[in-house]
Design a protein around this motif. Sequence first.
Motif, PDB file in Angstrom:
ATOM      1  N   ASP A   4      -7.663 -13.628  -5.923  1.00 25.70           N
ATOM      2  CA  ASP A   4      -6.284 -13.332  -6.298  1.00 25.70           C
ATOM      3  C   ASP A   4      -6.034 -11.831  -6.423  1.00 25.70           C
ATOM      4  O   ASP A   4      -4.947 -11.344  -6.116  1.00 25.70           O
ATOM      5  N   LYS A   5      -7.043 -11.107  -6.890  1.00 31.77           N
ATOM      6  CA  LYS A   5      -6.922  -9.663  -7.062  1.00 31.77           C
ATOM      7  C   LYS A   5      -7.980  -8.970  -6.212  1.00 31.77           C
ATOM      8  O   LYS A   5      -9.037  -9.536  -5.938  1.00 31.77           O
ATOM      9  N   PRO A   6      -7.720  -7.727  -5.788  1.00 31.39           N
ATOM     10  CA  PRO A   6      -8.729  -7.011  -4.997  1.00 31.39           C
ATOM     11  C   PRO A   6     -10.051  -6.897  -5.749  1.00 31.39           C
ATOM     12  O   PRO A   6     -10.080  -6.662  -6.959  1.00 31.39           O
ATOM     13  N   VAL A   7     -11.132  -7.091  -5.043  1.00 37.11           N
ATOM     14  CA  VAL A   7     -12.455  -6.845  -5.608  1.00 37.11           C
ATOM     15  C   VAL A   7     -12.654  -5.341  -5.674  1.00 37.11           C
ATOM     16  O   VAL A   7     -12.385  -4.626  -4.714  1.00 37.11           O
ATOM     17  N   ARG A   8     -13.080  -4.849  -6.833  1.00 32.77           N
ATOM     18  CA  ARG A   8     -13.203  -3.394  -7.000  1.00 32.77           C
ATOM     19  C   ARG A   8     -14.518  -3.017  -7.671  1.00 32.77           C
ATOM     20  O   ARG A   8     -15.271  -3.877  -8.137  1.00 32.77           O
ATOM     21  N   LEU A   9     -14.752  -1.729  -7.701  1.00 33.90           N
ATOM     22  CA  LEU A   9     -15.958  -1.162  -8.277  1.00 33.90           C
ATOM     23  C   LEU A   9     -16.291  -1.783  -9.630  1.00 33.90           C
ATOM     24  O   LEU A   9     -15.421  -1.965 -10.477  1.00 33.90           O
ATOM     25  N   ARG A  10     -17.569  -2.102  -9.815  1.00 37.22           N
ATOM     26  CA  ARG A  10     -18.159  -2.619 -11.045  1.00 37.22           C
ATOM     27  C   ARG A  10     -17.816  -4.071 -11.342  1.00 37.22           C
ATOM     28  O   ARG A  10     -18.226  -4.607 -12.374  1.00 37.22           O
ATOM     29  N   ASP A  11     -17.039  -4.730 -10.453  1.00 40.64           N
ATOM     30  CA  ASP A  11     -17.023  -6.190 -10.484  1.00 40.64           C
ATOM     31  C   ASP A  11     -18.417  -6.668 -10.075  1.00 40.64           C
ATOM     32  O   ASP A  11     -19.209  -5.914  -9.501  1.00 40.64           O
ATOM     33  N   PHE A  12     -18.713  -7.938 -10.350  1.00 45.73           N
ATOM     34  CA  PHE A  12     -19.919  -8.570  -9.818  1.00 45.73           C
ATOM     35  C   PHE A  12     -19.494  -9.764  -8.976  1.00 45.73           C
ATOM     36  O   PHE A  12     -18.428 -10.358  -9.220  1.00 45.73           O
ATOM     37  N   VAL A  13     -20.301 -10.093  -7.991  1.00 45.71           N
ATOM     38  CA  VAL A  13     -20.075 -11.309  -7.219  1.00 45.71           C
ATOM     39  C   VAL A  13     -21.384 -12.080  -7.149  1.00 45.71           C
ATOM     40  O   VAL A  13     -22.477 -11.489  -7.178  1.00 45.71           O
ATOM     41  N   LYS A  14     -21.241 -13.392  -7.039  1.00 42.44           N
ATOM     42  CA  LYS A  14     -22.399 -14.252  -6.822  1.00 42.44           C
ATOM     43  C   LYS A  14     -22.353 -14.755  -5.391  1.00 42.44           C
ATOM     44  O   LYS A  14     -21.318 -15.223  -4.914  1.00 42.44           O
ATOM     45  N   ALA A  15     -23.468 -14.617  -4.689  1.00 42.53           N
ATOM     46  CA  ALA A  15     -23.564 -15.074  -3.302  1.00 42.53           C
ATOM     47  C   ALA A  15     -25.005 -15.494  -3.029  1.00 42.53           C
ATOM     48  O   ALA A  15     -25.947 -14.811  -3.459  1.00 42.53           O
ATOM     49  N   GLU A  16     -25.149 -16.611  -2.359  1.00 45.38           N
ATOM     50  CA  GLU A  16     -26.471 -17.155  -2.040  1.00 45.38           C
ATOM     51  C   GLU A  16     -27.342 -17.280  -3.282  1.00 45.38           C
ATOM     52  O   GLU A  16     -28.551 -17.049  -3.259  1.00 45.38           O
ATOM     53  N   GLY A  17     -26.703 -17.604  -4.408  1.00 42.37           N
ATOM     54  CA  GLY A  17     -27.424 -17.829  -5.653  1.00 42.37           C
ATOM     55  C   GLY A  17     -27.863 -16.560  -6.358  1.00 42.37           C
ATOM     56  O   GLY A  17     -28.523 -16.633  -7.396  1.00 42.37           O
ATOM     57  N   CYS A  18     -27.487 -15.395  -5.819  1.00 40.82           N
ATOM     58  CA  CYS A  18     -27.881 -14.110  -6.391  1.00 40.82           C
ATOM     59  C   CYS A  18     -26.651 -13.345  -6.886  1.00 40.82           C
ATOM     60  O   CYS A  18     -25.521 -13.654  -6.506  1.00 40.82           O
ATOM     61  N   PHE A  19     -26.889 -12.343  -7.714  1.00 39.96           N
ATOM     62  CA  PHE A  19     -25.790 -11.551  -8.269  1.00 39.96           C
ATOM     63  C   PHE A  19     -25.818 -10.143  -7.703  1.00 39.96           C
ATOM     64  O   PHE A  19     -26.860  -9.481  -7.679  1.00 39.96           O
ATOM     65  N   PHE A  20     -24.645  -9.680  -7.255  1.00 37.32           N
ATOM     66  CA  PHE A  20     -24.476  -8.373  -6.652  1.00 37.32           C
ATOM     67  C   PHE A  20     -23.441  -7.578  -7.450  1.00 37.32           C
ATOM     68  O   PHE A  20     -22.407  -8.132  -7.851  1.00 37.32           O
TER      69      PHE A  20
END
Length: 327
Positions: A4-20
């Motif tokens: 819904d909102k732009p992903v920006r610096l210092r957000d975290f995302v989860k992908a392939e079971g890992c955290f980035f």
Amino acid sequence: MKVDKPVRLRDFVKAEGCFFSVVGYRNEERVKSFLRYVPDSSGDRELNGRRYRKLSHDEAVSSPLAKKYLSSGVFRLPYSVVEEVYKPEERLEFAMKSSEVRKIVDFFSEIPKGKMGVTGSRLIGLEGEDSDVDFIVYGHWWFRAREKLRKSIETGKLSEPDDATWDFIYRKRKIPLPYEIFILHERRKYHRAFLGSTYFDLLYVRDYDEIGRDVPEEVGIKKGKAEIEATVKDDSLVFDYPGYYPVEHPEVEAILSFTHTFVGQAFRGERILARGDVEGINGKLYLIVGTKRETQDEFIVSIDLMEKAGLMADFEKWHQELEVLPP
């Protein structure tokens, strides 16, 4: 995944079971990020019954996921593999379950809660016993928070980091500069403090209406390593990512710091010495500092600050031992 909102610096995302952790603002096509936590049955962090391990920079870039997503030093995740986005401002109440975080939020009570957040392990629920508080304030509110931090250190309501904490930061980040030169620059940044026994970093992140600033993020055409002396023309973005130092110099447009070590290192009107890689970006030359998290022989220092403190001779002694670069 639709966001819904732009992903920006210092957000975290989860992908392939890992955290980035997200490491940039320009994430329209893919999420610019860096791998931080991976599932590991012997890991020292736990979330929802699963154990995780925090990776070093070198571990991340040599991981199996690096072969799929690493490009020009960062992981570029397609939105199709993003399982969840963790936004610090939206998860502040979650982070405030910790009394340490709640104390800091209360301390900055004049700042709207929607303009604050906590990133790092506390954002995703993977904090350990010794986890710091990486406290974010967004946009122009950050400058108000920094000023309050400064005044509060001067009046004793907050404490600046003690010797043990400075030493820990210096060793953890493998600062290339002599210790006294590092401390000299850090103490006037006013972005680290203790509130009682709780240590926290005060981190700047752009507000949503500032994301489109014309500050280069992408890798340019490498021209070789260089060291320049220049004068800072403007300091309004020196705490940004990358830290942006427009300079008076015959060739270089600006210095860009891609490491938190060298944000806020110098201010308007100061003469600086900086060493890094020169890159051509959109027809202009930039000096890039922080091509890795551990900066090795790259640096930004304020000549005026060192002269005023009487530490120029100490710096020059250290500087003479560096590899001599071609003119």
